[in-house]
Write an enzyme that holds these catalytic residues in place. Structure first.
Site, PDB file in Angstrom:
ATOM      1  N   ARG A 155     -18.631  35.630   2.947  1.00 54.21           N
ATOM      2  CA  ARG A 155     -19.839  34.800   2.964  1.00 54.21           C
ATOM      3  C   ARG A 155     -21.056  35.586   3.438  1.00 54.21           C
ATOM      4  O   ARG A 155     -22.189  35.272   3.064  1.00 54.21           O
ATOM      5  CB  ARG A 155     -19.606  33.547   3.823  1.00 54.21           C
ATOM      6  N   LYS A 163      -6.642  41.194  10.596  1.00 50.45           N
ATOM      7  CA  LYS A 163      -5.610  40.344  10.008  1.00 50.45           C
ATOM      8  C   LYS A 163      -4.231  40.822  10.451  1.00 50.45           C
ATOM      9  O   LYS A 163      -4.073  41.946  10.930  1.00 50.45           O
ATOM     10  CB  LYS A 163      -5.677  40.442   8.471  1.00 50.45           C
TER      11      LYS A 163
HETATM   12  N1  BES Z   1     -10.504  37.361   1.812  1.00 44.45           N
HETATM   13  C1  BES Z   1     -10.215  36.374   2.773  1.00 44.45           C
HETATM   14  C2  BES Z   1      -9.709  35.074   2.155  1.00 44.45           C
HETATM   15  C3  BES Z   1      -8.376  35.147   1.475  1.00 44.45           C
HETATM   16  C4  BES Z   1      -7.219  34.895   2.182  1.00 44.45           C
HETATM   17  C5  BES Z   1      -8.302  35.413   0.137  1.00 44.45           C
HETATM   18  C6  BES Z   1      -6.003  34.936   1.553  1.00 44.45           C
HETATM   19  C7  BES Z   1      -7.079  35.446  -0.503  1.00 44.45           C
HETATM   20  C8  BES Z   1      -5.936  35.209   0.197  1.00 44.45           C
HETATM   21  C9  BES Z   1     -11.466  36.036   3.590  1.00 44.45           C
HETATM   22  O1  BES Z   1     -12.338  37.091   3.801  1.00 44.45           O
HETATM   23  C10 BES Z   1     -11.007  35.581   4.937  1.00 44.45           C
HETATM   24  O2  BES Z   1     -10.456  36.372   5.637  1.00 44.45           O
HETATM   25  N2  BES Z   1     -11.258  34.310   5.258  1.00 44.45           N
HETATM   26  C11 BES Z   1     -10.904  33.774   6.511  1.00 44.45           C
HETATM   27  C12 BES Z   1     -12.066  32.994   7.037  1.00 44.45           C
HETATM   28  C13 BES Z   1     -11.936  32.565   8.465  1.00 44.45           C
HETATM   29  C14 BES Z   1     -11.899  33.768   9.373  1.00 44.45           C
HETATM   30  C15 BES Z   1     -13.085  31.662   8.822  1.00 44.45           C
HETATM   31  C16 BES Z   1      -9.690  32.871   6.298  1.00 44.45           C
HETATM   32  O3  BES Z   1      -9.616  32.179   5.302  1.00 44.45           O
HETATM   33  O4  BES Z   1      -8.787  32.906   7.136  1.00 44.45           O
HETATM   34 MN    MN Z   2     -11.814  38.209   5.529  1.00 48.01          MN
END
Ligand code: BES
Ligand code: MN
Ligand code: ZN
Length: 498
Positions: free
Chosen positions: A348, A274
């Site tokens: 997931r 990230k």
């Molecule tokens: N934990 C994150 C989702 C999230 C983002 C929660 C911001 C709270 C605030 C999750 O694990 C994630 O990174 N999701 C990705 C999925 C994508 C890579 C398909 C996302 O939402 O960008």
């Molecule tokens: Mn994530």
């Protein structure tokens, strides 16, 4: 926790602040209008206050009764030194909750507050008021002196009808206490909050609850039983993953509910890392797991006659030489395979194991999962509204109604069957990420692939944004919100009754 109890009269020593509550004009009236609505003063006068004098005083007061708006009067009448007038809006539970929260904040500089309840005060009013008072006085502090100023410590609810509303106060106490537990866990920084630490906290919380058992699987046990998703996601961390199973099994329960909660103790995104901003708050990524555990403890504390199993897969999604890579293939619990396309779509992957464990081993009547699963949830619905997914109309309605009563909003999004082909792998059953948009729904469709013959008895709540509040507002304090605990407790009440 704030000491909140009933009394028949305003305690003389304790009364630093007394209160009367005002009700707004009827809902069909224009809320924005500057006209002062008919003030309906609900409280009974404190001892030593002349009722006529109070009435005369209140006739002069201009208060629109807006829920959560509080007026402070200094020495309005002998012997009251300070009087707070709190609006409860139209007098529904949400209005009382706002009033309770606003009072707790306004009375912060006082130690003792007496709240005068109206003679016809019912369960919903007490529940709302008490939840608001308790939750708004929540604080999380890691400062060295641990002293952030004066604090409201005692609140007396003054009523002659304690017997009829005593249960409501206890219900609110459990809901507030468990919400605060979830907040504490979620606010805790991730250097401390390893998967092992989380598991230990849950074991500890369950110790005082008779009838609750907690089992914790460590990495060796996870490997022996094939929890491939949990192991892959947790593989990059120096703190190994865990799988917590909490069981509340009351005698005579007719229904078995399985709750699953995402327990990522920190989400860096893994190798698909990230941005700095994107991972700032990723200690909240176990908010779903905290909520399902806390709700289960709350149900047990109240001895609700419904069997509950809470499953909390715990892992830290880190970057290291042992971390999973894009292109890796996971064999989940039960055998379904997933190609990792994006290591940041990790939630997931651990939930998939837990859902398969639930449907293969536990065979419940209904299955609900909570997860901070996608950034797309907040794009779709913003900060204060969770996304609900379910193929079961009745279940969707039950959860939405429970959320509305609890003051936790959700909105149902679709599960479109034709989108699922984007999740097909080249040489695996599934891929964990797609590039077709609709991120919150795609994550939900991925989870659905692991619900087997429970597909129509399953609901998924994506509470990514509502798990955290950027500001102190109403019953929310800045930081973790404990989102889901109160909704689940309300919903579990209905499950116990059916
Ligand atoms: N934990 C994150 C989702 C999230 C983002 C929660 C911001 C709270 C605030 C999750 O694990 C994630 O990174 N999701 C990705 C999925 C994508 C890579 C398909 C996302 O939402 O960008
Ligand atoms: Mn994530
Ligand atoms: Zn995550």
């Amino acid at each position: 926790m704030l000491d909140l109890r009933f009394a028949r009269a305003v305690p003389r020593s304790a009364t630093v602040v007394a209160l009367a509550v005002a009700k707004a004009a009827a809902p069909e009236d224009d809320a924005e209008s500057d006209e002062t609505g008919d003030l309906d003063v609900l409280g009974t006068p404190p001892a030593g206050v002349d009722a006529d004098e109070l009435a005369a005083f209140l006739r002069e007061v201009e208060h629109k009764g807006k829920a959560g708006s509080v007026q402070t009067w200094v020495r309005p009448l002998q012997p009251v030194t300070r009087l707070l007038l709190a609006g409860v809006g139209t007098g529904d539970e949400a209005g009382w909750r706002s009033a309770g929260a606003a009072l707790a904040r306004k009375a912060k500089g006082e130690e003792r507050l007496a709240v005068l309840l109206p003679p016809d005060c019912g369960e919903a009013e007490v529940r709302g008021l008490a939840e608001g008072l308790w939750l708004a006085s929540y604080r999380f502090s890691l400062t060295s002196d641990d002293d952030d100023g004066p604090k409201l410590r005692w609140v007396t609810l003054v009523t002659g009808a304690e017997a009829s509303v005593a249960d409501a106060l206890e219900t609110a106490r459990t809901a507030a206490r468990m919400t605060m537990l979830a907040r504490d866990l979620t606010n805790t920084p991730s250097d401390r909050k390893t998967p092992e630490w989380m598991a230990r906290q849950l074991v500890r919380e369950a110790r005082d609850l008779t009838g609750v058992t907690v089992t914790v699987r460590d990495p060796a046990q996870l490997a022996a039983e094939g929890f491939g998703g949990v192991l892959a996601v947790g593989g990059g961390s120096a703190s190994g993953p865990r799988f917590v199973e909490i069981s509340w099994r009351p005698r005579g329960a007719k229904r078995h509910v399985v709750l699953v909660g995402k327990g990522i103790t920190f989400d860096t995104g893994g190798v698909c890392i990230k941005t700095r901003d994107g991972m700032k708050l990723m200690r909240k990524d176990m908010g779903g797991g905290a909520a399902v555990a806390a709700a289960t403890f709350g149900a047990a504390a109240r001895r609700l006659p419904v069997r509950i199993t809470a499953l909390v897969p715990l892992a830290e999604n880190m970057v290291s030489g042992a971390a999973m890579r894009p292109g890796d293939v996971i064999r989940h619990y039960g055998g379904i395979t997933t190609e990792v396309r994006n290591t940041d779509a990790e939630g997931r992957l651990i939930l998939a194991d837990a859902l398969q464990y639930a449907v293969r081993r536990l065979r419940p009547d209904v299955l609900v999962d909570l997860a901070t699963l996608t950034g797309a949830q907040s794009v779709a619905l913003g900060k204060r509204t969770a996304a609900l997914f379910s193929d079961n109309e009745a279940l969707a309605e039950e959860l939405t109604a429970a959320g509305a009563d609890a003051g936790e909003r959700m909105w149902r999004l679709p599960l479109h069957d034709d989108y699922t082909e984007a999740l097909d792998g080249d040489d695996t059953d599934l891929v964990n990420s797609t590039e077709i948009g609709g991120g919150a729904m795609m994550a939900a469709l991925f989870l659905r692939a692991f619900t087997g013959d429970y597909r129509d008895r399953w609901a998924h709540l994506d509470m990514s944004a509502p798990a955290w509040s950027d500001k102190t507002d109403g019953d929310l304090s800045k930081g973790a919100t404990g989102w889901g605990v109160r909704t689940l407790l309300r919903w579990l009440e209905t499950q116990a009754a059916s």
